[in-house]
Write a protein that holds these residues in place. Structure first.
Motif, PDB file in Angstrom:
ATOM      1  N   LEU A  53       0.816  -1.219   0.000  1.00  0.00           N
ATOM      2  CA  LEU A  53       0.000   0.000   0.000  1.00  0.00           C
ATOM      3  C   LEU A  53       0.849   1.269   0.000  1.00  0.00           C
ATOM      4  CD1 LEU A  53      -3.030  -0.930   2.297  1.00  0.00           C
ATOM      5  CD2 LEU A  53      -2.934  -0.786  -0.189  1.00  0.00           C
ATOM      6  N   PRO A  54       1.937   1.362   0.812  1.00  0.00           N
ATOM      7  CA  PRO A  54       2.792   2.546   0.668  1.00  0.00           C
ATOM      8  C   PRO A  54       3.420   2.660  -0.719  1.00  0.00           C
ATOM      9  CG  PRO A  54       3.234   1.465   2.757  1.00  0.00           C
ATOM     10  CD  PRO A  54       2.334   0.546   1.976  1.00  0.00           C
ATOM     11  N   ASN A  55       3.974   1.562  -1.229  1.00  0.00           N
ATOM     12  CA  ASN A  55       4.716   1.629  -2.492  1.00  0.00           C
ATOM     13  C   ASN A  55       3.809   1.866  -3.691  1.00  0.00           C
ATOM     14  OD1 ASN A  55       7.080   1.230  -1.115  1.00  0.00           O
ATOM     15  ND2 ASN A  55       7.238  -0.940  -1.599  1.00  0.00           N
ATOM     16  N   ASP A  56       2.698   1.131  -3.757  1.00  0.00           N
ATOM     17  CA  ASP A  56       1.808   1.223  -4.914  1.00  0.00           C
ATOM     18  C   ASP A  56       0.722   2.272  -4.744  1.00  0.00           C
ATOM     19  OD1 ASP A  56       3.295  -0.817  -5.935  1.00  0.00           O
ATOM     20  OD2 ASP A  56       1.803  -2.390  -5.628  1.00  0.00           O
ATOM     21  N   GLY A  57       0.608   2.835  -3.538  1.00  0.00           N
ATOM     22  CA  GLY A  57      -0.404   3.846  -3.292  1.00  0.00           C
ATOM     23  C   GLY A  57       0.194   5.211  -2.996  1.00  0.00           C
ATOM     24  N   VAL A  58       0.723   5.371  -1.785  1.00  0.00           N
ATOM     25  CA  VAL A  58       1.241   6.676  -1.362  1.00  0.00           C
ATOM     26  C   VAL A  58       2.342   7.175  -2.285  1.00  0.00           C
ATOM     27  CG1 VAL A  58       2.346   7.946   0.512  1.00  0.00           C
ATOM     28  CG2 VAL A  58       0.641   6.201   1.042  1.00  0.00           C
ATOM     29  N   HIS A  59       3.279   6.308  -2.630  1.00  0.00           N
ATOM     30  CA  HIS A  59       4.441   6.750  -3.398  1.00  0.00           C
ATOM     31  C   HIS A  59       4.080   7.087  -4.837  1.00  0.00           C
ATOM     32  CE1 HIS A  59       7.046   4.364  -0.300  1.00  0.00           C
ATOM     33  NE2 HIS A  59       6.455   5.427   0.207  1.00  0.00           N
ATOM     34  N   VAL A  60       3.144   6.352  -5.410  1.00  0.00           N
ATOM     35  CA  VAL A  60       2.681   6.685  -6.762  1.00  0.00           C
ATOM     36  C   VAL A  60       2.011   8.056  -6.766  1.00  0.00           C
ATOM     37  CG1 VAL A  60       1.057   6.028  -8.590  1.00  0.00           C
ATOM     38  CG2 VAL A  60       2.461   4.282  -7.490  1.00  0.00           C
ATOM     39  N   GLY A  61       1.184   8.313  -5.747  1.00  0.00           N
ATOM     40  CA  GLY A  61       0.549   9.619  -5.653  1.00  0.00           C
ATOM     41  C   GLY A  61       1.549  10.729  -5.392  1.00  0.00           C
ATOM     42  N   ALA A  62       2.575  10.442  -4.597  1.00  0.00           N
ATOM     43  CA  ALA A  62       3.580  11.460  -4.294  1.00  0.00           C
ATOM     44  C   ALA A  62       4.312  11.896  -5.557  1.00  0.00           C
ATOM     45  CB  ALA A  62       4.569  10.928  -3.261  1.00  0.00           C
ATOM     46  N   ARG A  64       3.648  24.395  -1.492  1.00  0.00           N
ATOM     47  CA  ARG A  64       2.843  23.245  -1.925  1.00  0.00           C
ATOM     48  C   ARG A  64       3.667  21.966  -1.887  1.00  0.00           C
ATOM     49  NH1 ARG A  64       0.445  24.034  -7.555  1.00  0.00           N
ATOM     50  NH2 ARG A  64      -0.626  22.103  -6.955  1.00  0.00           N
ATOM     51  N   TYR A  65       4.941  22.062  -2.213  1.00  0.00           N
ATOM     52  CA  TYR A  65       5.820  20.889  -2.154  1.00  0.00           C
ATOM     53  C   TYR A  65       5.867  20.349  -0.723  1.00  0.00           C
ATOM     54  CZ  TYR A  65      10.060  18.059  -2.820  1.00  0.00           C
ATOM     55  OH  TYR A  65      10.965  17.026  -2.878  1.00  0.00           O
ATOM     56  N   ARG A  66       6.016  21.240   0.256  1.00  0.00           N
ATOM     57  CA  ARG A  66       6.073  20.814   1.656  1.00  0.00           C
ATOM     58  C   ARG A  66       4.758  20.166   2.090  1.00  0.00           C
ATOM     59  NH1 ARG A  66      10.321  23.904   4.429  1.00  0.00           N
ATOM     60  NH2 ARG A  66      11.213  25.378   2.947  1.00  0.00           N
ATOM     61  N   VAL A  67       3.656  20.683   1.588  1.00  0.00           N
ATOM     62  CA  VAL A  67       2.345  20.135   1.948  1.00  0.00           C
ATOM     63  C   VAL A  67       2.227  18.676   1.519  1.00  0.00           C
ATOM     64  CG1 VAL A  67      -0.100  20.226   1.310  1.00  0.00           C
ATOM     65  CG2 VAL A  67       1.076  22.306   2.047  1.00  0.00           C
ATOM     66  N   TRP A  68       2.577  18.404   0.251  1.00  0.00           N
ATOM     67  CA  TRP A  68       2.453  17.030  -0.253  1.00  0.00           C
ATOM     68  C   TRP A  68       3.494  16.114   0.374  1.00  0.00           C
ATOM     69  CZ3 TRP A  68      -1.856  15.694  -2.337  1.00  0.00           C
ATOM     70  CH2 TRP A  68      -2.626  16.635  -3.032  1.00  0.00           C
ATOM     71  N   LEU A  69       4.683  16.642   0.622  1.00  0.00           N
ATOM     72  CA  LEU A  69       5.725  15.839   1.269  1.00  0.00           C
ATOM     73  C   LEU A  69       5.285  15.435   2.679  1.00  0.00           C
ATOM     74  CD1 LEU A  69       8.697  14.817   0.844  1.00  0.00           C
ATOM     75  CD2 LEU A  69       9.415  16.865   2.095  1.00  0.00           C
ATOM     76  N   GLY A  70       4.726  16.367   3.418  1.00  0.00           N
ATOM     77  CA  GLY A  70       4.267  16.066   4.771  1.00  0.00           C
ATOM     78  C   GLY A  70       3.136  15.056   4.785  1.00  0.00           C
ATOM     79  N   ALA A  71       2.207  15.182   3.848  1.00  0.00           N
ATOM     80  CA  ALA A  71       1.093  14.231   3.787  1.00  0.00           C
ATOM     81  C   ALA A  71       1.598  12.820   3.473  1.00  0.00           C
ATOM     82  CB  ALA A  71       0.087  14.680   2.725  1.00  0.00           C
ATOM     83  N   GLY A  72       2.583  12.725   2.591  1.00  0.00           N
ATOM     84  CA  GLY A  72       3.151  11.419   2.279  1.00  0.00           C
ATOM     85  C   GLY A  72       3.808  10.779   3.482  1.00  0.00           C
ATOM     86  N   ARG A  81      -6.290  13.563   1.607  1.00  0.00           N
ATOM     87  CA  ARG A  81      -7.352  12.970   0.776  1.00  0.00           C
ATOM     88  C   ARG A  81      -6.841  12.702  -0.631  1.00  0.00           C
ATOM     89  NH1 ARG A  81     -10.412  16.691   3.762  1.00  0.00           N
ATOM     90  NH2 ARG A  81     -10.250  18.256   2.111  1.00  0.00           N
ATOM     91  N   GLY A  82      -6.003  13.616  -1.145  1.00  0.00           N
ATOM     92  CA  GLY A  82      -5.474  13.422  -2.492  1.00  0.00           C
ATOM     93  C   GLY A  82      -4.617  12.169  -2.592  1.00  0.00           C
ATOM     94  N   LEU A  83      -3.696  11.978  -1.635  1.00  0.00           N
ATOM     95  CA  LEU A  83      -2.863  10.776  -1.649  1.00  0.00           C
ATOM     96  C   LEU A  83      -3.662   9.547  -1.248  1.00  0.00           C
ATOM     97  CD1 LEU A  83       0.495  12.050  -0.078  1.00  0.00           C
ATOM     98  CD2 LEU A  83      -0.033  11.635  -2.477  1.00  0.00           C
TER      99      LEU A  83
END
Length: 428
Positions: free
Chosen positions: A68-77, A90-98, A226-228
């Protein structure tokens, strides 16, 4: 003042960029393949009875907590980080969510392992110390994978290749050292995980020096979570509609044709898995990050997709055709002489794989555009179509019906993709 018109890259430049990235990633894929072969050899020769089985069980256990991390979170990141400037808000926002979602996935895995240790780790004779070190290794490995994802999103392919080679070498080296010193297989496998996890340190160092791991401030963004999180649903659909379907298909063939006959199909499927893994790794490290980076430029994205399709369709056809011509020599070499009898299954399997790999190139558009509902629907519909085809073809064609069903399935899916993505491909 009129807005300047940005001219798209020439087709030759697009293909050149893709081929340069593919060449670099090929080194990483080669290192992974070599490391896996060496690991299998070590456990087969020095692991004693059941060594290979324990290795497979351990790798399945790792996959249970990392898929789930590799095929889910990381693909979205990759999708959300690739178009952004490192260090921006915005970069920090997505990095933190990941980071938060990865931490949550590890915590859920830890809770599952602590609540149900028997079914998961009893075969290793594992105590509390072993379980604790396994969880530590798991945390390090997920962290490594996330940092590598950040590097890929930034187009740092050279760093990705170097880290992959390091990871592929450390795992077998750790296993070989423990077995040489007289350690148990369970201890050697734990060393394998920890050695791979320790590559988080050089990976984080490379990413930090490149400015890709800025300090995070403020609360975690619910929008980013929610996006990731949507990509986690995509990964879950792959688990349910792909891995579960493959397992069910194998069970069905065993019941209908027995173990000996199913072995022939399994040999062809295993050969397919090997080159499919190579293709998937290249697409994930070269094609998808570029596709995500072009999400706001539909004209360039369309040119890129067309160029990759035009390049890979004949190249894949030639490569798969060569495998078919060499089938009488290749199958006995990779397996045993008796597997030469599986040659009659190879032609429909190769056709199915050619159609599947071209389909994947187009389905990456759904991932890059985060169309979660459509992605899950396509996965589910594809599984249902395969089930129906197996019901129709197995009684008439026997074991040959399995690869024939796959070929028809992916032929229909490719036709649908070409129709559905016609605007994305033709964008001018």
């Amino acid at each position: 003042m009129p807005t300047p018109v940005i001219q798209p890259e020439p087709r030759a430049a697009v293909l050149g960029r893709f081929l340069r990235g593919s060449a670099g990633s090929a080194v990483a894929v080669g290192a992974r393949t070599g490391g896996a072969l060496l690991l299998n050899k070590l456990l087969a020769v020095y692991g004693g009875a059941g060594g290979l089985t324990l290795l497979a069980h351990f790798q399945n256990l790792m996959a249970l907590f990392t898929t789930l991390p590799n095929d889910g979170v990381h693909v979205g990141a990759v999708k959300y980080l690739a178009p952004l400037q490192a260090g921006s808000g915005r970069y920090r926002v997505w990095l933190g969510a990941g980071l938060v979602l990865n931490g949550g996935a590890v915590l859920v895995g830890a809770a599952l392992l602590l609540l149900l240790p028997g079914p998961l780790v009893s075969v290793f004779g594992a105590g509390e110390g072993w379980v604790g070190l396994f969880l530590l290794g798991l945390l390090l490995l997920v962290g490594h994978a996330f940092v590598v994802t950040v590097l890929l999103a930034a187009g740092r392919l050279r760093a990705y290749v170097g880290l992959t080679v390091l990871l592929s070498a450390l795992g077998p080296a750790a296993v070989g050292t423990v077995l040489y010193l007289g350690g148990s297989v369970a201890t050697a496998l734990l060393a394998y995980l920890l050695a791979q996890g320790l590559t988080l340190l050089p990976a984080a160092g490379v990413a930090a020096r490149a400015g890709l791991l800025p300090a995070l401030r403020g609360p975690v963004s619910g929008v980013a979570l929610r996006g990731l999180g949507r990509f986690l649903l995509m990964a879950l659909s792959v688990l349910v509609f792909s891995k579960a379907v493959d397992f069910s298909l194998r069970e069905l063939l065993i019941r209908q044709f027995g173990l000996a006959a199913t072995d022939l199909w399994q040999a062809v499927a295993k050969l397919s898995d090997n080159y499919t893994m190579v293709f998937s790794a290249l697409m994930s490290s070269v094609y998808y990050p570029r596709l995500a980076a072009l999400s706001g430029r539909p004209r360039e994205r369309a040119r890129f997709v067309r160029a990759v399709l035009a390049l890979l369709a004949p190249v894949l056809a030639a490569g798969l055709g060569l495998l078919w011509l060499l089938r009488g020599w290749l199958l006995p070499l990779l397996f045993e002489p008796r597997f030469a009898a599986a040659g009659f299954l190879l032609a429909p399997q190769l056709l199915a794989d050619w159609l599947k790999l071209l389909t994947w190139i187009l389905l990456f558009l759904l991932t890059a555009q985060a169309r979660v509902g459509r992605y899950v629907l396509v996965q589910g519909a594809s599984a249902v179509v395969l089930g129906g085809l197996l019901v129709l073809l197995l009684p008439h064609y026997g074991l040959l019906g399995a690869p024939l069903a796959q070929a028809v399935r992916y032929g229909l899916l490719l036709g649908w993709c070409l129709w559905y993505f016609r605007q994305d491909i033709r964008a001018l």
